[in-house]
Design a protein around this motif. Structure first.
Motif, mmCIF file in Angstrom:
data_model
loop_
_atom_site.group_PDB
_atom_site.id
_atom_site.type_symbol
_atom_site.label_atom_id
_atom_site.label_comp_id
_atom_site.label_asym_id
_atom_site.label_seq_id
_atom_site.Cartn_x
_atom_site.Cartn_y
_atom_site.Cartn_z
ATOM 1 N N SER A 174 0.833 -1.195 0.000
ATOM 2 C CA SER A 174 0.000 0.000 0.000
ATOM 3 C C SER A 174 0.873 1.252 0.000
ATOM 4 C CB SER A 174 -0.903 0.006 1.237
ATOM 5 O OG SER A 174 -1.522 1.258 1.373
ATOM 6 N N PRO A 175 0.532 2.229 -0.818
ATOM 7 C CA PRO A 175 1.315 3.469 -0.828
ATOM 8 C C PRO A 175 0.919 4.424 0.300
ATOM 9 C CG PRO A 175 -0.413 3.597 -2.459
ATOM 10 C CD PRO A 175 -0.481 2.209 -1.863
ATOM 11 N N GLU A 176 -0.067 4.075 1.081
ATOM 12 C CA GLU A 176 -0.620 5.004 2.063
ATOM 13 C C GLU A 176 -0.099 4.781 3.480
ATOM 14 O OE1 GLU A 176 -4.846 4.883 1.666
ATOM 15 O OE2 GLU A 176 -4.740 5.233 -0.483
ATOM 16 N N ARG A 177 1.156 4.440 3.607
ATOM 17 C CA ARG A 177 1.756 4.287 4.928
ATOM 18 C C ARG A 177 2.503 5.571 5.268
ATOM 19 N NH1 ARG A 177 3.969 -0.003 2.302
ATOM 20 N NH2 ARG A 177 5.990 0.916 2.678
ATOM 21 N N ASP A 178 2.378 6.021 6.518
ATOM 22 C CA ASP A 178 3.053 7.244 6.928
ATOM 23 C C ASP A 178 4.348 6.973 7.691
ATOM 24 O OD1 ASP A 178 1.075 8.802 5.805
ATOM 25 O OD2 ASP A 178 -0.051 8.986 7.659
ATOM 26 N N ALA A 179 4.320 6.045 8.610
ATOM 27 C CA ALA A 179 5.469 5.787 9.473
ATOM 28 C C ALA A 179 6.484 4.878 8.780
ATOM 29 C CB ALA A 179 5.007 5.148 10.773
ATOM 30 N N GLN A 180 7.740 5.038 9.174
ATOM 31 C CA GLN A 180 8.800 4.186 8.637
ATOM 32 C C GLN A 180 8.711 2.802 9.271
ATOM 33 O OE1 GLN A 180 12.741 5.821 8.745
ATOM 34 N NE2 GLN A 180 13.692 3.835 8.458
ATOM 35 N N ILE A 181 8.859 1.776 8.458
ATOM 36 C CA ILE A 181 8.817 0.389 8.936
ATOM 37 C C ILE A 181 10.191 0.032 9.485
ATOM 38 C CG2 ILE A 181 8.567 -2.017 8.204
ATOM 39 C CD1 ILE A 181 6.492 -0.935 6.152
ATOM 40 N N THR A 182 10.207 -0.490 10.711
ATOM 41 C CA THR A 182 11.472 -0.874 11.335
ATOM 42 C C THR A 182 11.694 -2.389 11.337
ATOM 43 O OG1 THR A 182 10.460 -0.851 13.536
ATOM 44 C CG2 THR A 182 11.535 1.190 12.804
ATOM 45 N N ALA A 183 10.629 -3.167 11.196
ATOM 46 C CA ALA A 183 10.761 -4.631 11.120
ATOM 47 C C ALA A 183 9.449 -5.241 10.645
ATOM 48 C CB ALA A 183 11.133 -5.221 12.476
ATOM 49 N N VAL A 184 9.565 -6.347 9.930
ATOM 50 C CA VAL A 184 8.399 -7.119 9.494
ATOM 51 C C VAL A 184 8.687 -8.577 9.831
ATOM 52 C CG1 VAL A 184 6.959 -7.826 7.546
ATOM 53 C CG2 VAL A 184 7.945 -5.511 7.591
ATOM 54 N N TYR A 185 7.803 -9.170 10.636
ATOM 55 C CA TYR A 185 7.941 -10.569 11.037
ATOM 56 C C TYR A 185 6.751 -11.376 10.546
ATOM 57 C CZ TYR A 185 11.571 -9.077 14.324
ATOM 58 O OH TYR A 185 12.718 -8.567 14.893
ATOM 59 N N VAL A 186 7.013 -12.641 10.237
ATOM 60 C CA VAL A 186 5.963 -13.584 9.841
ATOM 61 C C VAL A 186 6.177 -14.903 10.583
ATOM 62 C CG1 VAL A 186 5.539 -12.586 7.560
ATOM 63 C CG2 VAL A 186 7.321 -14.318 7.826
ATOM 64 N N SER A 187 5.126 -15.686 10.673
ATOM 65 C CA SER A 187 5.218 -17.015 11.282
ATOM 66 C C SER A 187 6.056 -17.923 10.392
ATOM 67 C CB SER A 187 3.826 -17.646 11.402
ATOM 68 O OG SER A 187 2.945 -16.822 12.093
ATOM 69 N N ASP A 188 6.895 -18.735 10.990
ATOM 70 C CA ASP A 188 7.640 -19.749 10.239
ATOM 71 C C ASP A 188 6.788 -21.008 10.236
ATOM 72 O OD1 ASP A 188 9.301 -21.649 9.160
ATOM 73 O OD2 ASP A 188 11.029 -21.146 10.417
ATOM 74 N N ASN B 63 6.810 -17.894 17.407
ATOM 75 C CA ASN B 63 7.415 -18.474 16.200
ATOM 76 C C ASN B 63 7.498 -17.414 15.095
ATOM 77 O OD1 ASN B 63 8.281 -20.116 14.134
ATOM 78 N ND2 ASN B 63 6.316 -21.122 13.862
ATOM 79 N N TRP B 64 8.450 -16.502 15.207
ATOM 80 C CA TRP B 64 8.573 -15.416 14.237
ATOM 81 C C TRP B 64 9.927 -15.419 13.554
ATOM 82 C CZ3 TRP B 64 4.114 -13.185 13.379
ATOM 83 C CH2 TRP B 64 3.173 -13.072 14.395
ATOM 84 N N ILE B 65 9.926 -15.052 12.281
ATOM 85 C CA ILE B 65 11.164 -14.816 11.536
ATOM 86 C C ILE B 65 10.997 -13.509 10.772
ATOM 87 C CG2 ILE B 65 11.854 -17.228 11.302
ATOM 88 C CD1 ILE B 65 10.677 -17.225 8.501
ATOM 89 N N LEU B 66 12.097 -12.847 10.493
ATOM 90 C CA LEU B 66 12.041 -11.632 9.682
ATOM 91 C C LEU B 66 11.554 -12.000 8.287
ATOM 92 C CD1 LEU B 66 15.361 -9.920 10.780
ATOM 93 C CD2 LEU B 66 13.061 -8.965 11.050
ATOM 94 N N ALA B 67 10.645 -11.225 7.768
ATOM 95 C CA ALA B 67 10.068 -11.514 6.452
ATOM 96 C C ALA B 67 11.141 -11.586 5.371
ATOM 97 C CB ALA B 67 9.016 -10.470 6.098
#
Length: 173
Positions: A76-90, A104-108
């Protein structure tokens, strides 16, 4: 001249340290207070892999009950804040589709994602399924089909295309 060299070395070392990437914030364990960003439903009440996005200046991450929703948010182009991390389930380390493990998280960016598999995520739409590596994704690919891609190569239509509600999707066991 000899005095200038240590000063220049100290300045260069300081500049290098400033350029080093900051370590991402740690993932937050799932709990009953975790609500999915788009629908505000409890994340733990839905099966399948989950996601969380950490934003600069925000004390808690945005949670997603389905990785497809996380990918849609990221595109989405409508994000205002800077992303510092994205995690997903392994998914490869999960006990089951309904029990992924609270921590149970890993960096995307370190994960591999199955797109196009015949599986429904936690919200009923086709899911984008993360794995820690290609080897752990192989049995899933053999059973449900799909294609394995890194996070940066997930095509827009995997998360943003309309969902055909007449299709029959499986819920992995």
């Amino acid at each position: 001249m000899k005095l200038h060299i240590p000063i220049l070395l100290a300045l260069a070392l300081t500049a290098c340290k400033e350029e080093e990437a900051k370590a991402p914030p740690p993932p937050v364990e799932l709990n009953t207070a975790a609500l999915s960003f788009f629908c505000q439903m409890n994340v733990l009440e839905h099966g399948g892999p989950k996601g969380q996005v950490h934003l600069e200046g925000y004390p808690a991450p945005l949670f997603f009950a389905q990785v497809r929703d996380l990918v849609a948010y990221m595109k989405s182009p409508e994000r205002d804040a800077q992303i510092t991390a994205v995690y997903v389930s392994d998914t490869g380390k999960a006990a089951s589709w309904d029990d992924l493990g609270e921590g149970n998280w890993i960096l995307a960016n370190d994960a591999q994602f199955v797109i196009g598999a015949n599986v429904a995520g936690g919200m009923g739409a086709p899911e984008i399924v993360p794995f820690g590596d290609a080897a752990s994704a192989k049995p899933f690919l053999d059973k449900y089909g799909g294609q394995l891609l890194p996070f940066t190569e997930i095509p827009d239509d995997a998360a943003l295309a309309p969902v055909d509600l007449s299709q029959t999707l499986e819920t992995p066991s």
